[in-house]
Scaffold this motif. Sequence first.
Motif, PDB file in Angstrom:
ATOM      1  N   VAL A  18      37.718  -3.424  -5.247  1.00 34.23           N
ATOM      2  CA  VAL A  18      36.979  -2.723  -6.295  1.00 34.23           C
ATOM      3  C   VAL A  18      35.852  -3.644  -6.760  1.00 34.23           C
ATOM      4  O   VAL A  18      36.067  -4.817  -7.030  1.00 34.23           O
ATOM      5  CB  VAL A  18      37.912  -2.419  -7.492  1.00 34.23           C
ATOM      6  N   SER A  19      34.656  -3.117  -6.785  1.00 36.48           N
ATOM      7  CA  SER A  19      33.519  -3.970  -7.099  1.00 36.48           C
ATOM      8  C   SER A  19      33.644  -4.480  -8.527  1.00 36.48           C
ATOM      9  O   SER A  19      34.219  -3.813  -9.386  1.00 36.48           O
ATOM     10  CB  SER A  19      32.234  -3.163  -6.945  1.00 36.48           C
ATOM     11  N   PRO A  20      33.117  -5.680  -8.787  1.00 38.38           N
ATOM     12  CA  PRO A  20      33.222  -6.222 -10.146  1.00 38.38           C
ATOM     13  C   PRO A  20      32.562  -5.301 -11.173  1.00 38.38           C
ATOM     14  O   PRO A  20      32.850  -5.355 -12.355  1.00 38.38           O
ATOM     15  CB  PRO A  20      32.479  -7.560 -10.053  1.00 38.38           C
ATOM     16  N   GLU A  21      31.664  -4.424 -10.681  1.00 38.22           N
ATOM     17  CA  GLU A  21      30.962  -3.527 -11.609  1.00 38.22           C
ATOM     18  C   GLU A  21      31.927  -2.695 -12.438  1.00 38.22           C
ATOM     19  O   GLU A  21      31.583  -2.220 -13.495  1.00 38.22           O
ATOM     20  CB  GLU A  21      30.051  -2.534 -10.855  1.00 38.22           C
ATOM     21  N   LYS A  22      33.135  -2.496 -11.883  1.00 40.32           N
ATOM     22  CA  LYS A  22      34.132  -1.672 -12.591  1.00 40.32           C
ATOM     23  C   LYS A  22      34.334  -2.129 -14.028  1.00 40.32           C
ATOM     24  O   LYS A  22      34.583  -1.337 -14.913  1.00 40.32           O
ATOM     25  CB  LYS A  22      35.462  -1.740 -11.839  1.00 40.32           C
ATOM     26  N   ASN A  23      34.214  -3.449 -14.257  1.00 40.98           N
ATOM     27  CA  ASN A  23      34.486  -3.937 -15.598  1.00 40.98           C
ATOM     28  C   ASN A  23      33.246  -3.976 -16.486  1.00 40.98           C
ATOM     29  O   ASN A  23      33.322  -4.347 -17.642  1.00 40.98           O
ATOM     30  CB  ASN A  23      35.106  -5.331 -15.518  1.00 40.98           C
ATOM     31  N   LEU A  24      32.131  -3.657 -15.903  1.00 41.01           N
ATOM     32  CA  LEU A  24      30.913  -3.694 -16.708  1.00 41.01           C
ATOM     33  C   LEU A  24      30.904  -2.534 -17.705  1.00 41.01           C
ATOM     34  O   LEU A  24      31.488  -1.485 -17.443  1.00 41.01           O
ATOM     35  CB  LEU A  24      29.691  -3.618 -15.792  1.00 41.01           C
ATOM     36  N   PRO A  25      30.226  -2.736 -18.829  1.00 38.82           N
ATOM     37  CA  PRO A  25      30.248  -1.674 -19.842  1.00 38.82           C
ATOM     38  C   PRO A  25      29.442  -0.449 -19.423  1.00 38.82           C
ATOM     39  O   PRO A  25      28.443  -0.561 -18.724  1.00 38.82           O
ATOM     40  CB  PRO A  25      29.580  -2.322 -21.047  1.00 38.82           C
ATOM     41  N   ASN A  26      29.886   0.699 -19.874  1.00 44.26           N
ATOM     42  CA  ASN A  26      29.048   1.891 -19.793  1.00 44.26           C
ATOM     43  C   ASN A  26      28.030   1.794 -20.917  1.00 44.26           C
ATOM     44  O   ASN A  26      28.276   1.132 -21.936  1.00 44.26           O
ATOM     45  CB  ASN A  26      29.882   3.153 -20.017  1.00 44.26           C
ATOM     46  N   ILE A  27      26.905   2.494 -20.739  1.00 47.02           N
ATOM     47  CA  ILE A  27      25.852   2.427 -21.766  1.00 47.02           C
ATOM     48  C   ILE A  27      25.358   3.840 -22.079  1.00 47.02           C
ATOM     49  O   ILE A  27      24.977   4.580 -21.164  1.00 47.02           O
ATOM     50  CB  ILE A  27      24.652   1.586 -21.272  1.00 47.02           C
ATOM     51  N   ILE A  28      25.392   4.189 -23.353  1.00 47.10           N
ATOM     52  CA  ILE A  28      24.737   5.432 -23.785  1.00 47.10           C
ATOM     53  C   ILE A  28      23.622   5.035 -24.744  1.00 47.10           C
ATOM     54  O   ILE A  28      23.875   4.474 -25.827  1.00 47.10           O
ATOM     55  CB  ILE A  28      25.720   6.419 -24.440  1.00 47.10           C
ATOM     56  N   PHE A  29      22.411   5.273 -24.307  1.00 42.92           N
ATOM     57  CA  PHE A  29      21.237   4.894 -25.081  1.00 42.92           C
ATOM     58  C   PHE A  29      20.642   6.167 -25.669  1.00 42.92           C
ATOM     59  O   PHE A  29      20.092   6.994 -24.963  1.00 42.92           O
ATOM     60  CB  PHE A  29      20.238   4.190 -24.161  1.00 42.92           C
ATOM     61  N   ILE A  30      20.808   6.331 -26.975  1.00 39.59           N
ATOM     62  CA  ILE A  30      20.352   7.562 -27.636  1.00 39.59           C
ATOM     63  C   ILE A  30      19.019   7.276 -28.322  1.00 39.59           C
ATOM     64  O   ILE A  30      18.929   6.350 -29.143  1.00 39.59           O
ATOM     65  CB  ILE A  30      21.368   8.051 -28.692  1.00 39.59           C
ATOM     66  N   MET A  31      18.011   8.061 -27.973  1.00 34.47           N
ATOM     67  CA  MET A  31      16.715   7.885 -28.633  1.00 34.47           C
ATOM     68  C   MET A  31      16.203   9.237 -29.108  1.00 34.47           C
ATOM     69  O   MET A  31      16.127  10.190 -28.332  1.00 34.47           O
ATOM     70  CB  MET A  31      15.710   7.264 -27.675  1.00 34.47           C
ATOM     71  N   SER A  32      15.896   9.310 -30.389  1.00 35.30           N
ATOM     72  CA  SER A  32      15.293  10.530 -30.908  1.00 35.30           C
ATOM     73  C   SER A  32      13.806  10.281 -31.045  1.00 35.30           C
ATOM     74  O   SER A  32      13.342   9.160 -30.884  1.00 35.30           O
ATOM     75  CB  SER A  32      15.896  10.907 -32.247  1.00 35.30           C
TER      76      SER A  32
END
Length: 532
Positions: A18-32
């Motif tokens: 499993v690539s190390p990316e699995k542990n990287l955070p998800n990102i939700i960038f909300i811009m109004s």
Amino acid sequence: MRLNFTALLIFIISTSCVSPEKNLPNIIFIMSDDHAYQAISAYGHGLNETPNIDRIASEGALFNNAFVTNSICAPSRAVMLTGKHSFINGKVDNIQDFNWDQDNFAKQLQKIGYQTAMVGKIHLRGLPQGFNYSAVLPGQGHYYNPDFIINGIKERINGYVTSITTDLAINWLKNKRKKDSPFLLLYHQKAPHRNWKPEKKYFNLFDDKTFSLPQNFFDNYENRGTAAKTQEMLIAASEEQINSAHGNGGHARWGHDFKMITDPYGKRTGFEDELKRYTPKQREEWLKAYTPKNIDMKTKNLKGDSLALWKFNRYIKDYLRTIQSVDDGVGEILDYLDNEGLEENTIVIYTSDQGFYLGEHGWFDKRFMYEESLRTPLIMKYPKEIKPGIKIDQMIQNLDFAPTLLDYANISPSEEIQGLSFRNIVNQDQSNWRDAIYYTYYEYPSVHMVKRHYGIRTDRYKLIHFYYDIDEWELYDLKKDPSEMNNLYNDPKHKSIQKSLHKKLTELRKYYGDSDSLNKFHINSYLSKMNN
Ligand code: SGN
Ligand code: CA
């Protein structure tokens, strides 16, 4: 038996690979779009309630000093994506083209295995690069029955833009991304951009309330320069001012902004044409809610200060109503993360492409380097790292988003990136930080007529140079004069601070690679575009 052993072996190999990316955070960038910090309850201005945006603040960090580098839409988005100032990424105003071929942080995240999506307003022409999925509004987009360009193909979607944007974002999260990779979602609302058309459920919100005018609403711009005096962004302009404005988009107007079908003198405003985009049902519901309020206004025969108060209230109420739908969408996204158990490992950022005037100096819109439009709201949570409920006072800029998000994904920023990662700032373990920010603004002559300028802001002072068809300097002491009513540039008592700010400004311009000759270049390319 042998088969089972092979299956087991495959299972062991696949899970250990499993690539190390699995542990990287998800990102939700909300811009109004144009969401003033004054209109987020977590900032404590008492105008409105934004419980869902506030949830991000109570679970994370609220930034008291977040600023943009260029207070206008498309340039701000280009800075956010590239981590480079406008004069380096090339998108200095809403008119110039954006070069999507240059690097951006989504491309970098995609390269290391992130699933990436952009949904909503981006205002940069061309197919967004760096995204597995894009569903974006062409240009400014429409509040009602908007067109979306979905992976390059245009389609009209019936309904209200804020809810549709949320639905598209949630649909991507639920059904379209590969769930075994970390994800980046850019979730960008059109609201509360002009002309502030609310969703049906909020048509009558605040009907029983009168918002009072900001203390400097009737600003006469004494002790300020030419730029503040000649702008065209008044909420309560006189008929003469409205009619003599550059182009036809400047000061607030009876139709487009105040949503009257006929003005108080009985003249048709053209607002009826805007309702043509609505379905018959939407039109009927709109008219049912707004007609009685418009009639009521006309019967009162308002003049002078009471007319100004009415205009301000029509403006601020519609503006805040559109924000209510934005806040609902944020709630849906946060609920999705909670329900899926994703909240712990997901960074959620809420921001705007810049600040906005909510009647301060008598204005709406942005563009100026003065506080209300230089600032932008910034709220962020990441339960794994960020302590809940903290406040950050360091000066952050939208220039810092790209390097910060790359930092969370363990990617070193390229040489080109000019912003700084604020990851350690939010973790409260970095004392060394910038002591001044650099700002540029270019779009002139144009709607709202805000003159070209650049400048610096420290934690206490601001130095601005307005140029092109004027050559004027302004200096403000933000501690003594937070509303920037008194230009101290020629004040002998401020000679030494003036000198040190000039020095700092020259240093920063050199450091970031800006110059008078670049300004000339941008004037020429703007004028040639406008003349073609
Ligand atoms: C439109 C608006 C302006 C606004 C610009 C830029 N007029 O022209 O009021 O300043 O967009 O806004 S409108 O009549 O079309 O509403 S930006 O956020 O996209 O930069
Ligand atoms: Ca904007």
